[in-house]
Design an enzyme around this catalytic site. Structure first.
Site, PDB file in Angstrom:
ATOM      1  N   GLY A  52       1.008  -1.382  -0.023  1.00  0.00           N
ATOM      2  CA  GLY A  52      -0.046   0.076  -0.082  1.00  0.00           C
ATOM      3  C   GLY A  52       0.835   1.211  -0.025  1.00  0.00           C
ATOM      4  O   GLY A  52       2.060   1.215  -0.155  1.00  0.00           O
ATOM      5  N   LYS A 287      -7.985   6.605  15.289  1.00  0.00           N
ATOM      6  CA  LYS A 287      -7.934   7.911  14.733  1.00  0.00           C
ATOM      7  C   LYS A 287      -8.654   7.413  13.158  1.00  0.00           C
ATOM      8  O   LYS A 287      -9.223   8.385  12.762  1.00  0.00           O
ATOM      9  CB  LYS A 287      -6.615   8.324  14.754  1.00  0.00           C
ATOM     10  CG  LYS A 287      -5.845   7.323  13.603  1.00  0.00           C
ATOM     11  CD  LYS A 287      -4.412   7.817  13.615  1.00  0.00           C
ATOM     12  CE  LYS A 287      -3.306   7.332  12.974  1.00  0.00           C
ATOM     13  NZ  LYS A 287      -3.633   7.094  11.446  1.00  0.00           N
ATOM     14  N   ARG A 349      -6.775   9.202   4.001  1.00  0.00           N
ATOM     15  CA  ARG A 349      -7.575   8.419   3.206  1.00  0.00           C
ATOM     16  C   ARG A 349      -9.039   8.101   3.867  1.00  0.00           C
ATOM     17  O   ARG A 349     -10.283   8.215   3.376  1.00  0.00           O
ATOM     18  CB  ARG A 349      -7.183   7.035   2.592  1.00  0.00           C
ATOM     19  CG  ARG A 349      -7.279   6.006   3.708  1.00  0.00           C
ATOM     20  CD  ARG A 349      -6.548   4.728   3.125  1.00  0.00           C
ATOM     21  NE  ARG A 349      -5.018   4.620   3.090  1.00  0.00           N
ATOM     22  CZ  ARG A 349      -4.095   3.846   2.717  1.00  0.00           C
ATOM     23  NH1 ARG A 349      -5.209   2.594   2.147  1.00  0.00           N
ATOM     24  NH2 ARG A 349      -2.918   3.772   2.736  1.00  0.00           N
ATOM     25  N   GLN A 377      -9.363   1.482   6.385  1.00  0.00           N
ATOM     26  CA  GLN A 377      -9.453   0.544   7.611  1.00  0.00           C
ATOM     27  C   GLN A 377     -10.530   1.179   8.660  1.00  0.00           C
ATOM     28  O   GLN A 377     -10.723   0.531   9.576  1.00  0.00           O
ATOM     29  CB  GLN A 377      -8.169   0.582   8.076  1.00  0.00           C
ATOM     30  CG  GLN A 377      -7.067  -0.029   7.030  1.00  0.00           C
ATOM     31  CD  GLN A 377      -5.655  -0.377   7.764  1.00  0.00           C
ATOM     32  OE1 GLN A 377      -5.675  -1.308   8.589  1.00  0.00           O
ATOM     33  NE2 GLN A 377      -4.782   0.421   7.415  1.00  0.00           N
TER      34      GLN A 377
END
Length: 464
Positions: A52, A287, A349, A377
């Site tokens: 990634g 977060k 993202r 995620q």
């Protein structure tokens, strides 16, 4: 010749246009090699598992720093083969190549330019592992990297690796490291693993608890906990590779975190070490949860600074509240921990995903793996934290109702994100309604509740 190496005043000039001062790098490498017991002629083998944006940049940073010391170190990246690059991405990639003279000249010298011309015309299909060898990460096309050594066979990549970087999403970490464990059964030495993954899973049996990526790796491979570390910090991958100043913390056992912090440190990327792996790894997952909400608030309020600051106050208080459940004396949400939260809410993202959902430019039906961005995620983390904190066995005393409630009842933003993203009972506007609830407590009250009660639940981390 284009791409040749020149030596000027102790600096090396490379074909990707970067200038590196290698004073001290070889000494740092030799020091780590000595700690690991590497003899002359025995390469220090580093592999990044996963390609990634952050994993690719991490490998590229190491390659830029140490790659010229080929008789002492080998740096490789593993990624799956067969991922095709779509036509639109190939066309954009061609534009990026032609906008960067250094990259264009490098590809021409390597006889690699023609395939990008053919891909732009639709006459050829490019693959993600193929372009990564030329320095292009599929999730970060606009930021060309240095060429990387790419391996698509997992066994070949990891079987003799001394240092393994986990660049996988948390949702893939368990599966891939279970596969890796098959190739380590005959190993005589124990590898060191640095996890970059930010996310968690929740399990409810036999008692509710979370599983972090480092725990997944430990359980999947049997690698001792002291050999598994977490690295995270306030960083955007593309900006770090473009030499924006950044810092990070590597967390774990003192035996390895201190020498690795020294080895990884660069003039523009400062790495500190810290013993509190739990707080940093949990915050890394948290977060991402709240970044999605931050993106929604930004999009729905036309980037209102006031609305974003109100959201920031409430989401950080929920994060602090949750960490007090997970660790007895958590690292304070300050310094790099706070900065990591800030930059993720600002530009990561997950924040981008929240914006696109709120604007209607993305649909939840598209899933959490987005072309050009990778895995979002925060979506799976919302579900994991909600399921975990909604268990009645974890009840805490509500300050006003004076009755036991599940911890999630004191986390209105997390509850709202769950209803939007997982249950799909409400639309993005619900996040604003949650912030504007007249009955919402001062964020400080939530923090005081956590700090003034015996909240710590070791069972949440699978501890007795």
């Amino acid at each position: 010749m284009v791409g040749s190496i020149e030596v000027k005043s102790g600096n090396n000039v490379y074909s990707n246009g970067r200038v590196h001062n290698h004073n001290g790098l070889e000494e740092k490498l030799d020091e780590l090699r000595q700690i690991l017991g590497k003899s002359n002629g025995d390469l220090l083998r580093i592999v990044c598992v996963g390609a990634g944006a952050w994993g690719s940049v991490f490998a590229a940073l190491l390659q830029d720093s140490y790659g010229q010391l080929r008789d002492k170190i080998q740096i490789r990246v593993w990624r799956r083969s067969g991922r095709a690059v779509d036509r639109a991405t190939a066309e954009h990639l061609f534009e990026v190549i032609n906008s960067r003279e250094d990259v264009l000249r490098r590809l021409i010298r390597r006889c690699a330019y023609l395939k990008y011309v053919e891909a732009r015309l639709g006459d050829r299909t490019l693959y993600a592992d193929e372009i990564l060898r030329d320095g292009f990460c599929l999730n970060m096309i606009d930021t060309p990297l240095c060429p990387l050594k790419v391996v698509t066979n997992l066994q070949e990549a990891v079987w003799d690796a001394d240092l393994v970087i986990n660049g996988l999403p948390s949702t893939e970490t368990r599966e891939v490291f279970r596969e890796i464990s098959k190739y380590w059964k005959e190993r005589l030495t124990v590898p060191i693993i640095i996890s970059l993954a930010k996310g968690i899973e929740a399990e409810l049996d036999p008692v509710p608890h979370i599983i972090t990526p480092t725990q997944m790796i430990n359980r999947a491979t049997g690698t001792p906990v002291e050999n598994i570390l977490y690295l995270g910090g306030p960083n955007i991958a593309s900006e770090i590779y473009n030499k924006e100043y950044a810092n990070a913390r590597i967390c774990g056992s003192e035996k390895w975190r201190k020498p690795l912090a020294k080895f990884l440190r660069q003039p523009h990327f400062i790495v500190w070490d810290n013993s509190d792996l739990v707080t940093h790894e949990v915050m890394g997952g948290l977060k991402n949860v709240y970044a999605i909400g931050a993106g929604m608030v930004a999009a729905l309020t036309n980037e209102s600074a006031t609305s974003k600051s109100v959201y920031f106050a409430h989401c950080t208080s929920e994060m602090i509240f949750i960490t007090y459940l997970l660790t007895e004396e958590p690292e304070r949400l300050a310094g790099p921990l706070l900065a990591d939260t800030y930059v993720t809410l600002l530009k990561g993202r997950n924040a981008w995903y929240g914006q696109m959902i709120a604007k209607g430019e993305l649909s939840l039906d598209m899933g959490d793996s987005i072309s050009g961005k990778g895995t979002i995620q925060g979506v799976s983390a919302v579900e994991a934290f909600y399921e975990l904190l909604s268990q009645s066995s974890l009840n805490v005393l509500h300050p006003e109702a004076n009755k036991p409630v599940a911890p999630v009842e004191l986390c209105p933003i997390l509850k709202t994100l769950y209803k939007i993203l997982i249950k799909r009972e409400q639309g993005p506007l619900a996040i604003l309604q949650a912030l504007r609830d007249e009955n919402l407590n001062d964020p400080r009250d939530r923090i005081e509740i956590a700090q003034s009660h015996a909240f710590y639940r070791p069972s949440l981390l699978g501890q007795p």
